[in-house]
Design a protein around this motif. Structure first.
Motif, PDB file in Angstrom:
ATOM      1  N   ARG A 244      -5.513   8.086 -10.453  1.00  0.00           N
ATOM      2  CA  ARG A 244      -6.015   8.692  -9.126  1.00  0.00           C
ATOM      3  C   ARG A 244      -4.915   8.876  -8.414  1.00  0.00           C
ATOM      4  O   ARG A 244      -4.446   9.921  -7.761  1.00  0.00           O
ATOM      5  CB  ARG A 244      -7.264   8.064  -8.701  1.00  0.00           C
ATOM      6  CG  ARG A 244      -7.633   8.594  -7.231  1.00  0.00           C
ATOM      7  CD  ARG A 244      -8.572   9.899  -7.514  1.00  0.00           C
ATOM      8  NE  ARG A 244      -8.927  10.274  -6.155  1.00  0.00           N
ATOM      9  CZ  ARG A 244      -9.954  10.987  -5.865  1.00  0.00           C
ATOM     10  NH1 ARG A 244     -10.589  11.585  -6.925  1.00  0.00           N
ATOM     11  NH2 ARG A 244     -10.187  11.021  -4.563  1.00  0.00           N
ATOM     12  N   VAL A 245      -4.143   7.845  -8.140  1.00  0.00           N
ATOM     13  CA  VAL A 245      -2.979   7.712  -7.397  1.00  0.00           C
ATOM     14  C   VAL A 245      -2.004   8.711  -7.472  1.00  0.00           C
ATOM     15  O   VAL A 245      -1.096   9.109  -6.737  1.00  0.00           O
ATOM     16  CB  VAL A 245      -2.594   6.084  -7.220  1.00  0.00           C
ATOM     17  CG1 VAL A 245      -1.051   6.150  -6.388  1.00  0.00           C
ATOM     18  CG2 VAL A 245      -3.506   5.551  -6.404  1.00  0.00           C
ATOM     19  N   ARG A 246      -1.898   8.437  -8.777  1.00  0.00           N
ATOM     20  CA  ARG A 246      -0.340   9.473  -9.348  1.00  0.00           C
ATOM     21  C   ARG A 246      -0.819  10.953  -9.096  1.00  0.00           C
ATOM     22  O   ARG A 246       0.089  11.698  -8.564  1.00  0.00           O
ATOM     23  CB  ARG A 246      -0.346   9.329 -10.921  1.00  0.00           C
ATOM     24  CG  ARG A 246       0.351   8.261 -11.508  1.00  0.00           C
ATOM     25  CD  ARG A 246       0.905   8.184 -12.683  1.00  0.00           C
ATOM     26  NE  ARG A 246       1.144   6.726 -13.326  1.00  0.00           N
ATOM     27  CZ  ARG A 246       0.219   6.148 -14.286  1.00  0.00           C
ATOM     28  NH1 ARG A 246      -1.022   7.034 -14.497  1.00  0.00           N
ATOM     29  NH2 ARG A 246       0.379   5.171 -14.761  1.00  0.00           N
TER      30      ARG A 246
ATOM     31  N   ALA B   2       0.914  -1.275  -0.112  1.00  0.00           N
ATOM     32  CA  ALA B   2      -0.151   0.074   0.127  1.00  0.00           C
ATOM     33  C   ALA B   2       1.113   1.289   0.021  1.00  0.00           C
ATOM     34  O   ALA B   2       0.386   2.173  -0.660  1.00  0.00           O
ATOM     35  CB  ALA B   2      -0.998  -0.031   1.192  1.00  0.00           C
ATOM     36  N   ILE B   3       1.863   1.219   0.847  1.00  0.00           N
ATOM     37  CA  ILE B   3       2.941   2.378   0.767  1.00  0.00           C
ATOM     38  C   ILE B   3       3.507   2.387  -0.342  1.00  0.00           C
ATOM     39  O   ILE B   3       3.820   3.489  -0.993  1.00  0.00           O
ATOM     40  CB  ILE B   3       3.802   2.373   2.069  1.00  0.00           C
ATOM     41  CG1 ILE B   3       3.043   2.764   3.375  1.00  0.00           C
ATOM     42  CG2 ILE B   3       5.127   3.036   1.826  1.00  0.00           C
ATOM     43  CD1 ILE B   3       2.222   1.565   3.817  1.00  0.00           C
ATOM     44  N   GLU B   4       4.115   1.394  -0.893  1.00  0.00           N
ATOM     45  CA  GLU B   4       5.130   1.305  -1.884  1.00  0.00           C
ATOM     46  C   GLU B   4       4.511   1.807  -3.629  1.00  0.00           C
ATOM     47  O   GLU B   4       5.066   2.136  -4.394  1.00  0.00           O
ATOM     48  CB  GLU B   4       6.008   0.199  -2.229  1.00  0.00           C
ATOM     49  CG  GLU B   4       6.916  -0.164  -1.042  1.00  0.00           C
ATOM     50  CD  GLU B   4       7.680  -1.522  -1.079  1.00  0.00           C
ATOM     51  OE1 GLU B   4       7.567  -2.093  -2.266  1.00  0.00           O
ATOM     52  OE2 GLU B   4       8.227  -2.005  -0.124  1.00  0.00           O
ATOM     53  N   THR B   5       3.147   1.515  -3.502  1.00  0.00           N
ATOM     54  CA  THR B   5       2.407   1.778  -4.865  1.00  0.00           C
ATOM     55  C   THR B   5       1.744   3.196  -4.480  1.00  0.00           C
ATOM     56  O   THR B   5       1.143   3.534  -5.685  1.00  0.00           O
ATOM     57  CB  THR B   5       1.033   1.039  -5.008  1.00  0.00           C
ATOM     58  OG1 THR B   5       0.367   0.807  -3.737  1.00  0.00           O
ATOM     59  CG2 THR B   5       1.810  -0.653  -5.088  1.00  0.00           C
ATOM     60  N   GLY B   6       1.791   3.896  -3.426  1.00  0.00           N
ATOM     61  CA  GLY B   6       1.140   5.208  -3.167  1.00  0.00           C
ATOM     62  C   GLY B   6      -0.293   5.075  -2.807  1.00  0.00           C
ATOM     63  O   GLY B   6      -0.876   6.372  -2.778  1.00  0.00           O
ATOM     64  N   MET B   7      -0.760   3.996  -2.649  1.00  0.00           N
ATOM     65  CA  MET B   7      -2.446   4.059  -2.352  1.00  0.00           C
ATOM     66  C   MET B   7      -2.511   4.528  -0.973  1.00  0.00           C
ATOM     67  O   MET B   7      -3.370   5.000  -0.704  1.00  0.00           O
ATOM     68  CB  MET B   7      -2.596   2.456  -2.322  1.00  0.00           C
ATOM     69  CG  MET B   7      -2.734   1.789  -3.605  1.00  0.00           C
ATOM     70  SD  MET B   7      -4.207   2.290  -4.687  1.00  0.00           S
ATOM     71  CE  MET B   7      -5.522   1.459  -3.833  1.00  0.00           C
ATOM     72  N   PHE B   8      -1.207   4.403  -0.280  1.00  0.00           N
ATOM     73  CA  PHE B   8      -1.433   4.870   1.351  1.00  0.00           C
ATOM     74  C   PHE B   8      -0.216   5.594   1.717  1.00  0.00           C
ATOM     75  O   PHE B   8       0.591   4.799   2.206  1.00  0.00           O
ATOM     76  CB  PHE B   8      -1.941   3.752   2.392  1.00  0.00           C
ATOM     77  CG  PHE B   8      -2.162   4.522   3.575  1.00  0.00           C
ATOM     78  CD1 PHE B   8      -3.550   4.780   4.073  1.00  0.00           C
ATOM     79  CD2 PHE B   8      -1.200   4.211   4.770  1.00  0.00           C
ATOM     80  CE1 PHE B   8      -3.822   5.311   5.294  1.00  0.00           C
ATOM     81  CE2 PHE B   8      -1.454   4.759   6.021  1.00  0.00           C
ATOM     82  CZ  PHE B   8      -2.509   5.329   6.011  1.00  0.00           C
ATOM     83  N   PRO B   9       0.242   6.715   1.384  1.00  0.00           N
ATOM     84  CA  PRO B   9       1.538   7.353   1.566  1.00  0.00           C
ATOM     85  C   PRO B   9       1.664   7.629   2.945  1.00  0.00           C
ATOM     86  O   PRO B   9       0.828   7.729   3.820  1.00  0.00           O
ATOM     87  CB  PRO B   9       1.367   8.600   0.736  1.00  0.00           C
ATOM     88  CG  PRO B   9       0.375   8.669   0.053  1.00  0.00           C
ATOM     89  CD  PRO B   9      -0.829   7.616   0.666  1.00  0.00           C
ATOM     90  N   LEU B  10       3.146   7.397   3.385  1.00  0.00           N
ATOM     91  CA  LEU B  10       3.586   7.465   4.949  1.00  0.00           C
ATOM     92  C   LEU B  10       3.805   8.947   5.086  1.00  0.00           C
ATOM     93  O   LEU B  10       4.824   9.403   4.428  1.00  0.00           O
ATOM     94  CB  LEU B  10       4.424   6.763   5.505  1.00  0.00           C
ATOM     95  CG  LEU B  10       3.886   5.203   5.582  1.00  0.00           C
ATOM     96  CD1 LEU B  10       5.058   4.220   5.908  1.00  0.00           C
ATOM     97  CD2 LEU B  10       2.608   5.017   6.616  1.00  0.00           C
ATOM     98  N   TYR B  11       3.086   9.940   5.656  1.00  0.00           N
ATOM     99  CA  TYR B  11       3.671  11.359   5.941  1.00  0.00           C
ATOM    100  C   TYR B  11       3.121  11.957   7.203  1.00  0.00           C
ATOM    101  O   TYR B  11       2.303  11.277   7.813  1.00  0.00           O
ATOM    102  CB  TYR B  11       3.030  12.163   4.826  1.00  0.00           C
ATOM    103  CG  TYR B  11       1.455  12.456   4.807  1.00  0.00           C
ATOM    104  CD1 TYR B  11       1.034  13.417   5.179  1.00  0.00           C
ATOM    105  CD2 TYR B  11       0.648  11.656   4.072  1.00  0.00           C
ATOM    106  CE1 TYR B  11      -0.311  13.842   5.111  1.00  0.00           C
ATOM    107  CE2 TYR B  11      -0.587  11.735   4.066  1.00  0.00           C
ATOM    108  CZ  TYR B  11      -1.380  12.931   4.485  1.00  0.00           C
ATOM    109  OH  TYR B  11      -2.775  13.162   4.377  1.00  0.00           O
ATOM    110  N   GLU B  12       3.655  12.943   7.518  1.00  0.00           N
ATOM    111  CA  GLU B  12       3.051  13.809   8.939  1.00  0.00           C
ATOM    112  C   GLU B  12       3.152  15.413   8.496  1.00  0.00           C
ATOM    113  O   GLU B  12       3.615  15.735   7.620  1.00  0.00           O
ATOM    114  CB  GLU B  12       3.978  13.428   9.951  1.00  0.00           C
ATOM    115  CG  GLU B  12       5.402  13.817   9.650  1.00  0.00           C
ATOM    116  CD  GLU B  12       6.355  13.230  10.829  1.00  0.00           C
ATOM    117  OE1 GLU B  12       5.752  12.841  12.073  1.00  0.00           O
ATOM    118  OE2 GLU B  12       7.433  13.113  10.547  1.00  0.00           O
ATOM    119  N   VAL B  13       2.163  16.010   9.068  1.00  0.00           N
ATOM    120  CA  VAL B  13       1.940  17.200   9.216  1.00  0.00           C
ATOM    121  C   VAL B  13       2.173  17.785  10.442  1.00  0.00           C
ATOM    122  O   VAL B  13       1.372  17.760  11.448  1.00  0.00           O
ATOM    123  CB  VAL B  13       0.306  17.622   8.859  1.00  0.00           C
ATOM    124  CG1 VAL B  13       0.469  19.287   8.105  1.00  0.00           C
ATOM    125  CG2 VAL B  13       0.065  16.758   7.420  1.00  0.00           C
TER     126      VAL B  13
END
Length: 315
Positions: free
Chosen positions: A297-299, A245-256
């Motif tokens: 959409r993911v892109r 999920a992370i490596e395909t960009g379906m669920f990016p790991l980020y913080e704000v």
């Protein structure tokens, strides 16, 4: 990416407690990555932690009367009001300390719910708690459907996924709306800290929960919690599914953090979403055209996120 993971390994070796506060004996399904995520969250928040837990999988599996898997104060609350109850706990603790009836100390207040109890039925209470500025950590365990009651779709269910209330057929290809972006909705409340996490990256998850607990004010952590039962994958692929999920960009790991975006794992090139979709039974009906629609959409969303990182970190 390697430098970030190395830093997390150093963090883990120094700070990860050996004590457990969500303990074995619960009745989660085999391979439940949500139970793993909850264990990591509880371990990070430690003993001085009060939990308001909405109805859902983790409530059901952890508290079959007269047993419990919790070793901290834990309150089962209604589906929709985990944030409201946590707000009351936080306010009550402040009042008791102000009046001298409780020693001044750091006590974490954690609200927790699934995606249904967060992005659907609990959104009103969550928004109010964030707006009022309660010093609490809200954790959404997102398995992308109402799994506890029979795998019904939620507003967090991805486009194209087949559930019992969004079944894939010849005319309608499963879920027809896009996943609600809860991290962005919470970030729009201008709270001090918002993060995404996944138990497939345990040290990243624990570091974010620690940040959320240490920061003054409301914090929101959105954890992708793989459900082998609802996603129709073998239990042993739960951790792999999270990584994909992370490596395909379906669920990016980020913080704000105080308005500044940071991608925690910024891959030079995303893997094709088909690699994530093809081994999940809930997506087996997707046509090449629908997969390409998801890919586009993911892109777009990933590029939008990267632009926010650049814009909020300009000197």
């Amino acid at each position: 990416m390697d430098e970030y993971l190395d830093r997390l390994n150093i963090y883990a070796s120094r700070l990860v407690s050996q004590k457990e506060y969500f303990v074995p004996g619960h009745r989660a399904c085999q391979g439940c990555a949500e139970a793993l995520a909850l264990r990591l969250v509880a371990k990070t928040l430690g003993r001085n932690n009060i939990v308001a837990c909405a109805t859902g999988c983790m409530e059901i599996v952890s508290s079959p009367l007269p047993l419990t898997s919790w070793k901290v104060p834990w309150i089962h609350v209604a589906f929709e009001n985990a944030a409201a109850v946590a707000s009351g706990i936080e306010s009550g603790l402040k009042a008791l300390m102000r009046k001298g009836r409780l020693p001044r100390q750091k006590i974490n207040v954690m609200a927790m719910a699934g995606d249904g109890g967060t992005s659907d039925i609990g959104l009103q209470a969550l928004s109010g708690a964030l707006e009022r500025g309660h010093n609490m950590v809200y954790v959404c365990f997102d398995n992308e459907a109402y799994m506890n009651t029979g795998i019904q779709r939620s507003s967090s269910t991805p486009f194209g996924a087949s559930t019992t209330t969004s079944p894939a057929g010849k005319v309608v290809p499963g879920q027809v709306t896009w996943k609600k972006n809860m991290p962005e909705i919470t970030a729009a409340h201008n709270i001090p800290y918002v993060a995404t996490a996944c138990s497939s990256y345990p040290f990243d998850l624990m570091e974010k929960v620690k940040k959320a607990a240490d920061i003054e004010g409301p914090a929101y952590v959105h954890i992708l919690s793989i459900c082998p039962t609802g996603w129709r994958i073998p239990p042993q692929l739960a951790i792999h599914a999270g990584r994909m999920a992370i490596e395909t960009g379906m669920f990016p790991l980020y913080e704000v953090e105080r308005g500044k975006y940071r991608l925690n794992i910024d891959l030079p090139e995303l893997r094709p979403v088909e690699e994530y979709l093809r081994f999940q039974g809930r997506f087996r009906h997707l046509t090449p055209e629908l997969i390409e629609k998801i890919q586009q959409r993911v892109r777009e969303e990933y590029e939008k996120l990267k632009r926010k990182v650049e814009m909020t970190n300009e000197d």
